[in-house]
Write an enzyme that holds these catalytic residues in place. Sequence first.
Site, PDB file in Angstrom:
ATOM      1  CG  MET A  40      -1.897  -1.188   1.183  1.00 40.38           C
ATOM      2  SD  MET A  40      -3.395  -0.909   2.113  1.00 40.38           S
ATOM      3  CE  MET A  40      -2.725  -0.628   3.740  1.00 40.38           C
ATOM      4  N   GLY A  44      10.921  -2.809   5.449  1.00 36.67           N
ATOM      5  CA  GLY A  44      10.175  -4.076   5.397  1.00 36.67           C
ATOM      6  C   GLY A  44       9.742  -4.378   3.966  1.00 36.67           C
ATOM      7  CG  HIS A  45       6.784  -1.884   2.088  1.00 36.92           C
ATOM      8  ND1 HIS A  45       6.644  -0.688   2.757  1.00 36.92           N
ATOM      9  CD2 HIS A  45       5.590  -2.518   2.197  1.00 36.92           C
ATOM     10  CE1 HIS A  45       5.402  -0.591   3.241  1.00 36.92           C
ATOM     11  NE2 HIS A  45       4.753  -1.695   2.932  1.00 36.92           N
ATOM     12  CG  ASP A  63       0.640  -7.495   7.741  1.00 41.05           C
ATOM     13  OD1 ASP A  63      -0.157  -6.848   8.412  1.00 41.05           O
ATOM     14  OD2 ASP A  63       1.656  -6.995   7.223  1.00 41.05           O
TER      15      ASP A  63
HETATM   16  P1  AMP Z   1       1.406  -2.988   3.492  1.00 42.54           P
HETATM   17  O1  AMP Z   1       1.950  -1.928   2.605  1.00 42.54           O
HETATM   18  O2  AMP Z   1       1.342  -2.607   4.934  1.00 42.54           O
HETATM   19  O3  AMP Z   1       0.123  -3.581   2.964  1.00 42.54           O
HETATM   20  O4  AMP Z   1       2.457  -4.173   3.442  1.00 42.54           O
HETATM   21  C1  AMP Z   1       2.835  -4.766   2.229  1.00 42.54           C
HETATM   22  C2  AMP Z   1       3.625  -6.004   2.516  1.00 42.54           C
HETATM   23  O5  AMP Z   1       4.799  -5.680   3.265  1.00 42.54           O
HETATM   24  C3  AMP Z   1       2.848  -7.038   3.353  1.00 42.54           C
HETATM   25  O6  AMP Z   1       3.098  -8.329   2.831  1.00 42.54           O
HETATM   26  C4  AMP Z   1       3.434  -6.856   4.720  1.00 42.54           C
HETATM   27  O7  AMP Z   1       3.382  -8.038   5.520  1.00 42.54           O
HETATM   28  C5  AMP Z   1       4.888  -6.520   4.390  1.00 42.54           C
HETATM   29  N1  AMP Z   1       5.520  -5.838   5.509  1.00 42.54           N
HETATM   30  C6  AMP Z   1       5.060  -4.749   6.170  1.00 42.54           C
HETATM   31  N2  AMP Z   1       5.885  -4.422   7.184  1.00 42.54           N
HETATM   32  C7  AMP Z   1       6.883  -5.337   7.170  1.00 42.54           C
HETATM   33  C8  AMP Z   1       8.056  -5.541   7.995  1.00 42.54           C
HETATM   34  N3  AMP Z   1       8.366  -4.748   9.011  1.00 42.54           N
HETATM   35  N4  AMP Z   1       8.852  -6.597   7.673  1.00 42.54           N
HETATM   36  C9  AMP Z   1       8.554  -7.417   6.644  1.00 42.54           C
HETATM   37  N5  AMP Z   1       7.481  -7.264   5.839  1.00 42.54           N
HETATM   38  C10 AMP Z   1       6.660  -6.239   6.105  1.00 42.54           C
END
Ligand code: AMP
Length: 290
Positions: A30, A36-37, A150
């Site tokens: 998103m 992390g991303h 997640d």
């Molecule tokens: P989001 O943008 O929050 O929907 O996250 C996109 C992807 O990044 C999802 O698969 C999350 O699990 C992963 N993600 C978010 N934060 C982290 C993190 N700290 N470490 C690893 N993966 C992450």
Amino acid sequence: MEVIHTTAWMKQIARDARAKDRVLGLVPTMGALHEGHLSLVREAQKKCSPVVVSIFVNPKQFGPSEDFNKYPRTMDADRAALENLRVEYLFAPPPEEIYPHGFRTAVIVDGLGDRLEGRSRPGHFRGVTTVVLKLFEIVQPRLAFFGRKDAQQARIIRQMTSDLNLDTEIEICPIVREPDGLAFSSRNRYLSNTERRAATALYRALGSLRSEVIAGERDSARLVASMRRVMDAEPGVAIDYAEIVDADTFEPVMSLRKTCYALVAARIGSTRLIDNALIEQSGESFCVTL
Ligand code: AMP
């Protein structure tokens, strides 16, 4: 890097890549990208070429009282970060491209999403599975990369992929943390300095669980109590849940067995954060990965 805004063009590019037998990888996000991303992108680049990163703030996974409108949108910085990593394609559709007028379909994975995040955020997983299936259909990636951050979401997506015979393999990548242990999250930028310090309580709670497991504790109630004590001791942290569940069913376990997750969610001011630890049995002992 090519930035793609329409599903038609994204489908065309993905079709061309598949026709050349290239291994397409997808990293759904998103936006408001953080380490992390980017770790998912790097993992995707090890196994796939080309890599498509999608940025779509999915309105259907936010509840009516949640932060959809104020969710951070940092497209210029995101684009620069992905260009820096030499990502080939960024898929950034506007909402009407994904949900045109009259859109009516939803994807529901029964059971796995009733508890934890599903209970605190009604409709959330239905929104997630609906958008992820759409992204999979548009891109048809060989592999798609998700974070263990997640964990319940990753489990539900795996189930959907298997139930619907999708040709996409799901890779689940480790949690990336700040130096003080706080898991990277796009929502961390909402935190004030005081809240940012308090937010480490989630990581410290999981650390306390790990110490207890190393000391031989196996009883879930006592392990949960230890996590709760750490979070309760931090002013400004309101626990939403702290649970230990089976990694397959996401149902609570009485004591540690095979593979489990310890999952925590808490509100720090108006910001809701989640974190978890993976608990795996190896012989007589258990290994806890934060
Ligand atoms: P989001 O943008 O929050 O929907 O996250 C996109 C992807 O990044 C999802 O698969 C999350 O699990 C992963 N993600 C978010 N934060 C982290 C993190 N700290 N470490 C690893 N993966 C992450």
